[in-house]
Design a protein around this motif. Sequence first.
Motif, PDB file in Angstrom:
ATOM      1  N   GLU A   9       0.841  -1.182   0.000  1.00 59.03           N
ATOM      2  CA  GLU A   9       0.000   0.000   0.000  1.00 59.03           C
ATOM      3  C   GLU A   9       0.887   1.247   0.000  1.00 59.03           C
ATOM      4  OE1 GLU A   9      -3.896  -0.195   2.184  1.00 59.03           O
ATOM      5  OE2 GLU A   9      -2.905  -1.937   3.089  1.00 59.03           O
ATOM      6  N   SER A  10       0.456   2.268  -0.738  1.00 58.36           N
ATOM      7  CA  SER A  10       1.335   3.394  -1.058  1.00 58.36           C
ATOM      8  C   SER A  10       1.763   4.214   0.147  1.00 58.36           C
ATOM      9  CB  SER A  10       0.649   4.297  -2.087  1.00 58.36           C
ATOM     10  OG  SER A  10       0.379   3.581  -3.279  1.00 58.36           O
ATOM     11  N   TRP A  11       1.056   4.091   1.273  1.00 53.99           N
ATOM     12  CA  TRP A  11       1.448   4.833   2.476  1.00 53.99           C
ATOM     13  C   TRP A  11       2.632   4.193   3.211  1.00 53.99           C
ATOM     14  CZ3 TRP A  11       1.065   1.122   6.032  1.00 53.99           C
ATOM     15  CH2 TRP A  11       0.027   0.189   5.943  1.00 53.99           C
ATOM     16  N   LEU A  12       3.046   3.009   2.801  1.00 51.90           N
ATOM     17  CA  LEU A  12       4.112   2.305   3.511  1.00 51.90           C
ATOM     18  C   LEU A  12       5.474   2.917   3.166  1.00 51.90           C
ATOM     19  CD1 LEU A  12       4.874  -0.047   5.368  1.00 51.90           C
ATOM     20  CD2 LEU A  12       5.062  -1.482   3.332  1.00 51.90           C
ATOM     21  N   ARG A  13       6.170   3.392   4.185  1.00 48.57           N
ATOM     22  CA  ARG A  13       7.476   4.018   3.964  1.00 48.57           C
ATOM     23  C   ARG A  13       8.508   2.957   3.585  1.00 48.57           C
ATOM     24  NH1 ARG A  13       9.431   8.925   4.664  1.00 48.57           N
ATOM     25  NH2 ARG A  13       7.448   9.610   5.565  1.00 48.57           N
ATOM     26  N   HIS A  14       9.317   3.289   2.582  1.00 49.18           N
ATOM     27  CA  HIS A  14      10.291   2.319   2.080  1.00 49.18           C
ATOM     28  C   HIS A  14      11.489   3.054   1.494  1.00 49.18           C
ATOM     29  CE1 HIS A  14       7.605   3.448  -1.196  1.00 49.18           C
ATOM     30  NE2 HIS A  14       8.595   3.184  -2.040  1.00 49.18           N
ATOM     31  N   GLU A  15      12.558   2.314   1.295  1.00 51.81           N
ATOM     32  CA  GLU A  15      13.763   2.891   0.708  1.00 51.81           C
ATOM     33  C   GLU A  15      14.596   1.790   0.069  1.00 51.81           C
ATOM     34  OE1 GLU A  15      17.144   3.813   3.658  1.00 51.81           O
ATOM     35  OE2 GLU A  15      15.326   3.923   4.911  1.00 51.81           O
ATOM     36  N   VAL A  16      15.577   2.209  -0.720  1.00 57.65           N
ATOM     37  CA  VAL A  16      16.548   1.276  -1.284  1.00 57.65           C
ATOM     38  C   VAL A  16      17.906   1.620  -0.685  1.00 57.65           C
ATOM     39  CG1 VAL A  16      17.633   0.381  -3.370  1.00 57.65           C
ATOM     40  CG2 VAL A  16      15.238   1.121  -3.434  1.00 57.65           C
ATOM     41  N   PRO A  17      18.438   0.760   0.195  1.00 62.65           N
ATOM     42  CA  PRO A  17      19.762   1.029   0.769  1.00 62.65           C
ATOM     43  C   PRO A  17      20.839   1.048  -0.320  1.00 62.65           C
ATOM     44  CG  PRO A  17      18.599  -0.669   2.004  1.00 62.65           C
ATOM     45  CD  PRO A  17      17.829  -0.453   0.742  1.00 62.65           C
ATOM     46  N   MET A  18      22.021   1.453   0.071  1.00 61.42           N
ATOM     47  CA  MET A  18      23.117   1.609  -0.882  1.00 61.42           C
ATOM     48  C   MET A  18      23.383   0.316  -1.651  1.00 61.42           C
ATOM     49  SD  MET A  18      27.023   2.906  -0.187  1.00 61.42           S
ATOM     50  CE  MET A  18      26.440   4.507   0.386  1.00 61.42           C
ATOM     51  N   ASN A  19      23.523   0.447  -2.960  1.00 55.00           N
ATOM     52  CA  ASN A  19      23.854  -0.691  -3.805  1.00 55.00           C
ATOM     53  C   ASN A  19      25.341  -1.002  -3.650  1.00 55.00           C
ATOM     54  OD1 ASN A  19      23.970  -2.663  -5.770  1.00 55.00           O
ATOM     55  ND2 ASN A  19      24.016  -1.225  -7.479  1.00 55.00           N
ATOM     56  N   MET A  20      25.630  -2.166  -3.091  1.00 52.38           N
ATOM     57  CA  MET A  20      27.017  -2.560  -2.848  1.00 52.38           C
ATOM     58  C   MET A  20      27.591  -3.400  -3.986  1.00 52.38           C
ATOM     59  SD  MET A  20      27.396  -0.986  -0.068  1.00 52.38           S
ATOM     60  CE  MET A  20      29.033  -1.541   0.431  1.00 52.38           C
ATOM     61  N   ALA A  21      26.771  -3.682  -4.988  1.00 52.99           N
ATOM     62  CA  ALA A  21      27.244  -4.469  -6.132  1.00 52.99           C
ATOM     63  C   ALA A  21      28.007  -3.574  -7.101  1.00 52.99           C
ATOM     64  CB  ALA A  21      26.062  -5.128  -6.842  1.00 52.99           C
ATOM     65  N   GLU A  22      28.927  -4.160  -7.830  1.00 54.25           N
ATOM     66  CA  GLU A  22      29.666  -3.391  -8.832  1.00 54.25           C
ATOM     67  C   GLU A  22      28.795  -3.074 -10.038  1.00 54.25           C
ATOM     68  OE1 GLU A  22      33.231  -5.443  -9.867  1.00 54.25           O
ATOM     69  OE2 GLU A  22      34.120  -5.284  -7.856  1.00 54.25           O
ATOM     70  N   ASP A  23      27.830  -3.926 -10.314  1.00 57.13           N
ATOM     71  CA  ASP A  23      26.958  -3.723 -11.469  1.00 57.13           C
ATOM     72  C   ASP A  23      25.691  -2.972 -11.073  1.00 57.13           C
ATOM     73  OD1 ASP A  23      28.691  -5.114 -13.188  1.00 57.13           O
ATOM     74  OD2 ASP A  23      27.858  -7.035 -12.534  1.00 57.13           O
ATOM     75  N   GLU A  24      24.987  -2.495 -12.074  1.00 55.66           N
ATOM     76  CA  GLU A  24      23.809  -1.672 -11.830  1.00 55.66           C
ATOM     77  C   GLU A  24      22.604  -2.511 -11.411  1.00 55.66           C
ATOM     78  OE1 GLU A  24      24.512   2.064 -14.862  1.00 55.66           O
ATOM     79  OE2 GLU A  24      24.057   0.100 -15.710  1.00 55.66           O
ATOM     80  N   ARG A  25      21.863  -1.963 -10.504  1.00 56.03           N
ATOM     81  CA  ARG A  25      20.598  -2.544 -10.026  1.00 56.03           C
ATOM     82  C   ARG A  25      19.479  -1.861 -10.813  1.00 56.03           C
ATOM     83  NH1 ARG A  25      16.393  -1.453  -6.390  1.00 56.03           N
ATOM     84  NH2 ARG A  25      16.006  -2.979  -4.703  1.00 56.03           N
ATOM     85  N   ILE A  26      18.696  -2.647 -11.559  1.00 58.00           N
ATOM     86  CA  ILE A  26      17.673  -2.073 -12.444  1.00 58.00           C
ATOM     87  C   ILE A  26      16.300  -2.555 -12.005  1.00 58.00           C
ATOM     88  CG2 ILE A  26      16.881  -1.802 -14.821  1.00 58.00           C
ATOM     89  CD1 ILE A  26      19.698  -2.491 -15.750  1.00 58.00           C
TER      90      ILE A  26
END
Length: 206
Positions: free
Chosen positions: A180-197
């Motif tokens: 549900e859109s009210w749920l707070r969320h985030e994407v922590p730092m990408n530690m991989a060398e390649d891109e996260r898509i």
Amino acid sequence: MPTIESLFVTRLYRAALAEFGTPVDPAELESSCMVIAQDDEAGQDWCEENGYPGYTSYASLTDLPWRFPIFADVVAALDLHVAEFAKDLEFDLDGRALKLEDIWINILPEGGMHASHIHPHSVISGTTYVAMPEGASALKLEDPRSARMMAAPARQKAARRDLQTFVYPKPRVGDVLLWESWLRHEVPMNMAEDERISVSFNYGWE
């Protein structure tokens, strides 16, 4: 004997994008995301001006399903997932369906992150995952009550999942996650060398 029950449940939906038989070629989707990112000068400028690491089409392209047929296929699949999730949530939609409001591409390089946020004015939000290299960051979901806990002590590290303050579902390529859109969320730092898509989206109630 005391009675203890769980109230006000927060639901998280997870499935394969192709669960309901709508085919989407993962390699074509990844290639399309990269081509769009390379050609979208307005999006690149917005990311640079706003300090966004990597690339997002959020502020530049509003018609991906019209421009690229594979995104029309993605939306056809997402419509089925969102309808299934809405049933689980037992929404009274008054005979109307939830409709796609916007859909955008996210490409996070090594070291990139997306700060904690919600999606105002939408009902269901989510992401489908296009490239998740080894070491790529999970999604971080926050207990919506956290701002109201005041003097509450921290949870034990081994607390059961429904009591944890933060939950980190680790998606796989081809997964779709909905909340549900009210749920707070985030994407922590990408530690991989390649891109996260990934491809994110919002559905609203018209």
